[in-house]
Design an enzyme around this catalytic site. Structure first.
Site, PDB file in Angstrom:
ATOM      1  CD  GLU A  27       3.405   5.692   4.706  1.00  0.00           C
ATOM      2  OE1 GLU A  27       3.591   4.467   4.692  1.00  0.00           O
ATOM      3  OE2 GLU A  27       2.853   6.286   5.652  1.00  0.00           O
ATOM      4  CG  ASP A  73       2.960  -0.132   5.462  1.00  0.00           C
ATOM      5  OD1 ASP A  73       2.623  -0.334   4.280  1.00  0.00           O
ATOM      6  OD2 ASP A  73       2.170   0.308   6.318  1.00  0.00           O
ATOM      7  CE1 TYR A  80      -5.895   3.637   3.005  1.00  0.00           C
ATOM      8  CE2 TYR A  80      -4.395   2.043   4.014  1.00  0.00           C
ATOM      9  CZ  TYR A  80      -4.618   3.120   3.170  1.00  0.00           C
ATOM     10  OH  TYR A  80      -3.574   3.681   2.491  1.00  0.00           O
ATOM     11  CG  ASP A 118      -1.756   1.280   1.281  1.00  0.00           C
ATOM     12  OD1 ASP A 118      -2.631   1.457   0.420  1.00  0.00           O
ATOM     13  OD2 ASP A 118      -1.492   2.108   2.172  1.00  0.00           O
TER      14      ASP A 118
END
Length: 618
Positions: A569, A165, A322, A162
């Site tokens: 990120e 990570d 999420y 995703d």
């Protein structure tokens, strides 16, 4: 003594004068007179004696169908030769000379950024990578994912990590595939023009192939969906995807699989992903049908009355990251895509059912409802259904609801215009769609795509603009909004920094990403051994090209710090929206959308005209 002369006369030879005198004296005078008269004959008399004077005959060449004189033929050939020398020979020489081909105009910034943004998905691939993946520092990883699940023959190998990570979150992954497919359906000619058509299709298929593994896709009814691989618990100090800082290729800790036994939000988004991709792959009949079957299966799961609970509720591996706040938006979103993919009117009937708009609060003036994200699909679903009204105008029984969807979509577009102050804006020119919270750029990219797409819908039908209350705005207002926001992302901001890695001269060098921050070598760093690469002030050894980072704060400030993921990120969902926005804005391949491909499976809306009556017979 003289020899005898049988003819009489002497053998003596007289001189010329004597002979002439003798002849003159011996010839008959009458004969001589007649010779003198002959010299004075007129032309008629001469013709009686001599006949007609002979003329010189011309020579001809017989070509069968016609004859040509030698002289005419000669001059014709000379003329042809002269024409060849004057006209033909220079042309032959000119064509034989080397010359530069006309150069096509250089790609614009949106094209260059789009080509880079697509590469981010290559960098995020999990599983056994193709030889031509294009990211030198990536290798095979996650090959044991899902192998512990007894009902999974091939495990859960593949898909995409995703973010920075190594977790595979299926909810935002499905949304990303839907967005990529939508942009390709609308702007396929642009992807073809820049040479990225096959590339984006490969990226979509990599995602949908994986999502088909997350449930029993051969069945028509299912009771669960695998919704995540890997992850972590907040505050955990056991080896997992957040606690460890390791390359995906080196993972050696357990990666638990999360299972959803209810989840209309997850299943609704997967429905949209499969249905949209089935339109992309309509040229591959077998695969397209497989995707449609998968979409119908998971949508049945989503609509199951006994499974109306969010997939993330109560799950500590999902809820902090999420969490889904509702599922009626996914019902409308998935139903709309399934209708376009199949032409089955039951899906458009569901999407326009008053209960959908009521439960999704589509007609409420709530700012968050106007912000497209991995969690909220409502503005995208309403625009997708507005497209149906704009181009096909189906009329009864859908018109009333579609007309209201159209009005809400128009108001959403109005909310993006700065003069209405519906949303706050930074001083540097960025719209604050997430109310000043971190990681704003993913929402900005999505809004830019929706705005420019709506403008293209208007232009495709010859409509110059739309109304915001009593005020009329031209479609260029939306295009200007989309351009300003994407330009902000690409570097026209107070930091003078491109927030897309690899684009421009100044971009983030300390991206929060495990694989990009650890050198590629024969050294395998342990779970905590990789922390030194997380914490080093040095730039990443690898640029993760095309990654759009989280972005600046509400004051336009940005800190290029690896440990602050809010700034640095990147995510799949964020990049998918950026790609869609860039595709809509690039001038490569021309302007405008593909109006008809999305409706390929939609049946005629009105009955065909009856056949003419049989001819009358007496």
């Amino acid at each position: 003594m003289h020899a005898r002369n049988h003819w009489g006369g002497s053998f003596e030879i007289n001189d010329h004068e004597e002979e002439s005198a003798t002849l003159n004296s011996d010839w008959d005078r009458a004969a001589l007179h007649s010779q003198q008269q002959y010299r004075h004959l007129d032309e008629t008399q001469q013709s009686w004696l001599l006949g007609q004077p002979q003329t010189k005959k011309k020579k001809y060449v017989d070509f069968g169908c016609f004859a040509c004189s030698h002289k005419a033929l000669k001059w014709t050939l000379i003329s042809i030769l002269a024409a060849f020398i004057v006209i033909g020979l220079p042309i032959i020489i000119a064509k034989s000379l080397p010359k530069d081909k006309p150069r096509s105009p250089p790609p614009d910034n949106y094209t260059l950024a789009l080509q880079k943004a697509l590469l981010f998905f290559n960098a995020q691939k999990s599983g056994k990578l193709p030889k031509k993946n294009g990211i030198s520092w990536r290798g095979n990883s996650g090959l044991n994912d899902g192998k512990e699940e007894s009902d999974l023959r091939n495990g859960l190998v593949g898909g995409y990590y995703d973010a920075g990570d190594n977790t595979k979150f299926h909810f935002p992954m499905a949304f990303s595939m839907t967005m990529l497919s939508w942009s390709l359906i609308e702007y396929s000619q642009k992807y073809q023009a820049i040479g990225e058509y096959d590339h984006i299709r490969d990226l979509i298929k990599w995602g949908t192939d994986y999502l088909l593994l997350t449930f029993n896709s051969s069945a028509s009814k299912i009771d669960k969906i695998y919704c995540q691989v890997g992850g972590s618990l907040n505050g955990s100090r056991t080896p997992d995807d957040h606690y460890c800082w390791m390359r995906a290729e080196d993972m050696d800790y357990k990666r638990p699989v999360q299972t959803a036994y209810s989840g209309p939000d997850l299943a609704g988004e997967m429905t949209a992903a499969f249905a949209a991709a089935s339109i992309v792959f309509r040229d591959n009949d077998a695969y397209s049908k497989k995707l449609i079957k998968g979409a119908q299966t998971v949508f049945s799961f989503a609509r199951d009355g006994g499974k109306r609970r969010s997939y993330s509720r109560g799950n500590p591996y999902i809820e902090p990251y999420y969490n889904s706040t509702g599922y009626y938006d996914e019902y409308m979103w998935g139903a709309a895509w399934l209708y376009y993919a199949t032409g089955n009117v039951s899906y458009i009937s569901l999407a326009t059912n008053p209960g959908m708009s009521k439960n999704s609060k589509a007609f409420y003036d709530i700012p968050t409802n106007r912000v497209l994200s991995w969690d909220n699909k409502l503005p995208a679903a309403l625009l997708l259904l507005t497209r149906y009204r704009i181009f096909l105008n189906p009329g009864y029984p859908y018109e009333d609801m579609l007309h209201m969807y159209h009005n809400v979509t128009a108001l959403t577009m109005c909310s993006y215009l700065k003069e209405f102050n519906y949303f706050n804006w930074t001083r540097g020119g960025m719209i604050q769609l997430n109310r000043g919270n971190p990681q704003p750029l993913q929402y900005v990219g999505n809004a830019a795509f929706l705005a420019n797409l709506f403008a293209d819908y208007l232009n495709a039908t010859g409509v110059p603009g739309w109304n915001c209350g009593s005020k009329f705005f031209r479609s260029e207002s939306l295009r200007n909004f989309a351009t300003s926001q994407v330009d902000y992302i690409l570097g026209k901001n107070p930091m003078n920094m491109s927030y897309v890695v690899g684009f421009g001269k100044k971009f983030p060098r300390h991206v929060h990403h495990r694989g990009a921050s650890i050198p590629q070598s024969n050294v395998k760093y342990s779970c905590t051994g990789g922390w030194k690469w997380r914490d080093t002030p040095n730039a990443n050894p690898h640029n993760i090209t095309g990654a759009m980072v989280g972005g600046p704060d509400r004051f336009d400030h940005f800190r290029d710090v690896r440990t602050n993921y809010n700034y640095t990120e990147p995510t799949l969902a964020g990049n998918a929206g950026l790609i869609a926005a860039l595709a809509s804005l690039t001038h490569s391949g021309g302007q405008g959308i593909d109006k008809n491909t999305i409706f390929s499976a939609v049946p005629p809306l009105y009955p065909k005209s009856p056949p003419p009556p049989a001819p009358w017979k007496p």
